[in-house]
Design a protein around this motif. Structure first.
Motif, PDB file in Angstrom:
ATOM      1  N   SER A 255       0.863  -1.184   0.000  1.00 55.87           N
ATOM      2  CA  SER A 255       0.000   0.000   0.000  1.00 55.87           C
ATOM      3  C   SER A 255       0.897   1.231   0.000  1.00 55.87           C
ATOM      4  O   SER A 255       1.958   1.238   0.632  1.00 55.87           O
ATOM      5  N   LEU A 256       0.499   2.261  -0.721  1.00 58.57           N
ATOM      6  CA  LEU A 256       1.322   3.459  -0.918  1.00 58.57           C
ATOM      7  C   LEU A 256       0.484   4.698  -0.637  1.00 58.57           C
ATOM      8  O   LEU A 256      -0.626   4.842  -1.160  1.00 58.57           O
ATOM      9  N   HIS A 257       1.041   5.589   0.202  1.00 57.39           N
ATOM     10  CA  HIS A 257       0.314   6.803   0.587  1.00 57.39           C
ATOM     11  C   HIS A 257       1.267   7.998   0.579  1.00 57.39           C
ATOM     12  O   HIS A 257       2.425   7.884   0.996  1.00 57.39           O
ATOM     13  N   GLU A 258       0.760   9.139   0.116  1.00 53.04           N
ATOM     14  CA  GLU A 258       1.548  10.377   0.113  1.00 53.04           C
ATOM     15  C   GLU A 258       1.416  11.099   1.454  1.00 53.04           C
ATOM     16  O   GLU A 258       0.425  10.951   2.169  1.00 53.04           O
ATOM     17  N   GLY A 259       2.414  11.907   1.765  1.00 49.65           N
ATOM     18  CA  GLY A 259       2.357  12.734   2.963  1.00 49.65           C
ATOM     19  C   GLY A 259       3.551  13.672   3.001  1.00 49.65           C
ATOM     20  O   GLY A 259       4.489  13.546   2.212  1.00 49.65           O
ATOM     21  N   TYR A 260       3.521  14.623   3.921  1.00 46.25           N
ATOM     22  CA  TYR A 260       4.668  15.497   4.120  1.00 46.25           C
ATOM     23  C   TYR A 260       5.699  14.797   5.001  1.00 46.25           C
ATOM     24  O   TYR A 260       5.356  13.950   5.833  1.00 46.25           O
ATOM     25  N   SER A 261       6.951  15.161   4.814  1.00 48.50           N
ATOM     26  CA  SER A 261       8.044  14.416   5.439  1.00 48.50           C
ATOM     27  C   SER A 261       7.946  14.361   6.956  1.00 48.50           C
ATOM     28  O   SER A 261       8.186  13.317   7.569  1.00 48.50           O
ATOM     29  N   ASP A 262       7.616  15.489   7.593  1.00 51.03           N
ATOM     30  CA  ASP A 262       7.511  15.497   9.054  1.00 51.03           C
ATOM     31  C   ASP A 262       6.443  14.519   9.527  1.00 51.03           C
ATOM     32  O   ASP A 262       6.637  13.774  10.499  1.00 51.03           O
ATOM     33  N   SER A 263       5.311  14.520   8.828  1.00 50.34           N
ATOM     34  CA  SER A 263       4.223  13.612   9.190  1.00 50.34           C
ATOM     35  C   SER A 263       4.617  12.157   8.937  1.00 50.34           C
ATOM     36  O   SER A 263       4.277  11.268   9.728  1.00 50.34           O
ATOM     37  N   LEU A 264       5.344  11.907   7.860  1.00 48.39           N
ATOM     38  CA  LEU A 264       5.765  10.540   7.547  1.00 48.39           C
ATOM     39  C   LEU A 264       6.694   9.988   8.622  1.00 48.39           C
ATOM     40  O   LEU A 264       6.599   8.813   8.990  1.00 48.39           O
ATOM     41  N   GLN A 265       7.584  10.834   9.142  1.00 50.89           N
ATOM     42  CA  GLN A 265       8.467  10.379  10.221  1.00 50.89           C
ATOM     43  C   GLN A 265       7.652   9.964  11.446  1.00 50.89           C
ATOM     44  O   GLN A 265       7.900   8.915  12.055  1.00 50.89           O
ATOM     45  N   THR A 266       6.656  10.780  11.785  1.00 48.38           N
ATOM     46  CA  THR A 266       5.802  10.466  12.931  1.00 48.38           C
ATOM     47  C   THR A 266       5.047   9.162  12.722  1.00 48.38           C
ATOM     48  O   THR A 266       4.931   8.326  13.630  1.00 48.38           O
ATOM     49  N   GLN A 267       4.563   8.951  11.508  1.00 49.65           N
ATOM     50  CA  GLN A 267       3.765   7.747  11.224  1.00 49.65           C
ATOM     51  C   GLN A 267       4.617   6.481  11.185  1.00 49.65           C
ATOM     52  O   GLN A 267       4.157   5.412  11.573  1.00 49.65           O
ATOM     53  N   VAL A 268       5.852   6.598  10.722  1.00 53.32           N
ATOM     54  CA  VAL A 268       6.745   5.433  10.762  1.00 53.32           C
ATOM     55  C   VAL A 268       7.077   5.080  12.205  1.00 53.32           C
ATOM     56  O   VAL A 268       7.066   3.904  12.596  1.00 53.32           O
ATOM     57  N   LEU A 269       7.349   6.085  13.027  1.00 56.13           N
ATOM     58  CA  LEU A 269       7.626   5.834  14.443  1.00 56.13           C
ATOM     59  C   LEU A 269       6.431   5.195  15.139  1.00 56.13           C
ATOM     60  O   LEU A 269       6.596   4.333  16.011  1.00 56.13           O
ATOM     61  N   ALA A 270       5.223   5.609  14.745  1.00 55.19           N
ATOM     62  CA  ALA A 270       4.009   5.094  15.377  1.00 55.19           C
ATOM     63  C   ALA A 270       3.618   3.722  14.848  1.00 55.19           C
ATOM     64  O   ALA A 270       2.726   3.076  15.399  1.00 55.19           O
ATOM     65  N   GLY A 271       4.282   3.262  13.779  1.00 60.47           N
ATOM     66  CA  GLY A 271       3.953   1.962  13.212  1.00 60.47           C
ATOM     67  C   GLY A 271       2.862   1.997  12.166  1.00 60.47           C
ATOM     68  O   GLY A 271       2.426   0.946  11.687  1.00 60.47           O
ATOM     69  N   SER A 272       2.413   3.200  11.767  1.00 59.63           N
ATOM     70  CA  SER A 272       1.382   3.287  10.726  1.00 59.63           C
ATOM     71  C   SER A 272       1.952   2.939   9.354  1.00 59.63           C
ATOM     72  O   SER A 272       1.235   2.434   8.489  1.00 59.63           O
ATOM     73  N   PHE A 273       3.237   3.258   9.143  1.00 61.52           N
ATOM     74  CA  PHE A 273       3.945   2.881   7.923  1.00 61.52           C
ATOM     75  C   PHE A 273       5.152   2.041   8.307  1.00 61.52           C
ATOM     76  O   PHE A 273       5.754   2.227   9.374  1.00 61.52           O
TER      77      PHE A 273
END
Length: 291
Positions: free
Chosen positions: A123-141
Motif C-alpha cells: 500500500s502506498l500513501h503520500e504525505g509530508y516528510s515530518d508527518s511521515l516520520q511520525t507515522q513510521v515511528l508510530a507503526g502506521s507505515f
C-alpha cells in the motif's frame, strides 16, 4: 559431513543438553547422538565432553563450533536469496512517500515489485516528510521516502538516497542567469519553493537563518514540476535541488552560501524488519542511488 550434523552441534550448545536439543529440533535423542558421533568419527576429534550432567565442548569442539555457525548462516542466506526468486517472500508493506514524488527510479521499482513478488501486498500513501516520520515511528507505515535536512527523528534508521545542495532555477537571459549566486541575490525576486515539511524547504530556510536572512517564499507547491513550470513562465526563481531541475529549459545556478543540504532518504524504525520490508528497502535504495 552433512548440514544437519552441524545444526545438531549448534543446537546442543544452545540448549545445553542432547535431550533439550532433540526436543527443539523435533528429533529423537538417539538420532542426535548417532549423528554427532558420526561427525566426530569423520573429523577424527571428540567435540563434546560428556562426563558431566551438562555437556561441554572439548578444545576441538570450541574451534569447530564458530565455523559450524558460519556455515549455517551462509546456508540460510543462500536460501533467503533463492526464495526471492521463487516468490517465497510474502507479507504486507505499508509505504509512505513525499508529496508530489515523481522520481522515475522510485516509481519503476514500485511497479516492478508487483511483477517479481506478487506475494507482497503493497500500500502506498503520500504525505509530508515530518508527518511521515511520525507515522513510521508510530507503526502506521513500515517504510517511507522522505525529504529532510539535518537529522531524522530519534528512533528512526535512514538510508540516504540523495544528498545535495539547493540551487536556483533561473530562466535563460534572466538578470540572475549567472555562473553562481548567493541567497541575498534573490531578495528582489519572487521565490518559488516546495511546501513546509519537505527537505528542500528545510534546507532553504536553515541556510537563510545561518546567514541572517528571512527565508521568504512567495509561492509554494508540493511538486517540483509545478514550480519549474511556473519559473519557466516568469513567475519567479525556483529554489530546488540540482537533480530536480534536470530536463527543463531553466539554468541551474549554484547558491554558494546555501550550506545546508537537501536529503532524500528511506526511513524505517530501528530494529528488525520483515523480509518483505527489507527486500523493498534494498531495491528502492539501490534504484535511487543509481539515479
Amino acid at each position: 559431513m552433512e548440514i544437519h550434523q552441524l545444526r545438531y552441534l549448534a543446537a546442543i550448545m544452545d540448549e545445553g543438553t542432547f535431550t533439550a536439543a532433540a526436543h527443539r529440533l523435533h528429533v529423537s535423542q538417539s538420532g542426535i547422538s548417532t549423528q554427532v558421533a558420526k561427525l566426530e568419527s569423520e573429523l577424527g576429534q571428540q567435540l563434546f565432553d560428556r562426563s558431566g550432567r551438562q555437556v561441554r565442548l572439548t578444545p576441538a569442539g570450541e574451534a569447530v563450533l564458530p565455523l559450524a555457525r558460519n556455515a549455517l548462516a551462509t546456508l540460510d542466506a543462500i536460501k533467503h536469496t533463492a526464495a526471492e526468486f521463487a516468490d517465497a517472500i510474502r507479507g504486507r508493506v505499508r509505504l509512505g512517500m513525499i508529496m508530489g514524488c515523481s522520481i522515475p527510479a522510485f516509481l519503476d521499482t514500485i511497479a516492478d515489485l508487483g511483477h517479481t513478488h506478487p506475494g507482497i501486498e503493497l500500500s502506498l500513501h503520500e504525505g509530508y516528510s515530518d508527518s511521515l516520520q511520525t507515522q513510521v515511528l508510530a507503526g502506521s507505515f513500515d517504510l517511507a521516502l522522505i525529504g529532510y535536512a539535518g537529522d531524522v527523528a530519534p528512533g528512526l534508521e535512514v538510508g540516504i538516497a540523495i544528498d545535495e545542495p539547493i540551487t536556483a532555477a533561473v530562466p535563460p537571459g534572466h538578470p540572475l542567469d549567472r555562473p553562481e549566486l548567493r541567497l541575498g541575490d534573490l531578495r528582489d525576486e519572487k521565490i518559488l519553493c516546495l511546501s513546509p515539511g519537505t527537505g528542500i524547504r528545510a534546507a532553504y530556510e536553515d541556510s537563510c537563518h545561518r546567514i541572517g536572512l528571512d527565508p521568504r517564499v512567495d509561492i509554494d507547491a508540493s511538486s517540483p514540476a509545478t514550480l519549474l513550470r511556473l519559473a519557466e513562465r516568469g513567475a519567479g526563481i525556483a529554489v530546488l535541488s540540482a537533480s530536480s531541475t534536470q530536463g527543463t529549459g531553466l539554468r541551474t545556478v549554484p547558491l554558494t552560501d546555501a550550506t545546508t543540504h537537501a536529503r532524500l532518504g528511506l526511513i524505517t524504525r530501528q530494529g528488525q524488519r520483515s523480509p518483505a520490508v527489507q527486500l523493498l528497502r534494498t531495491r528502492l535504495l539501490a534504484a535511487l542511488q543509481a539515479g
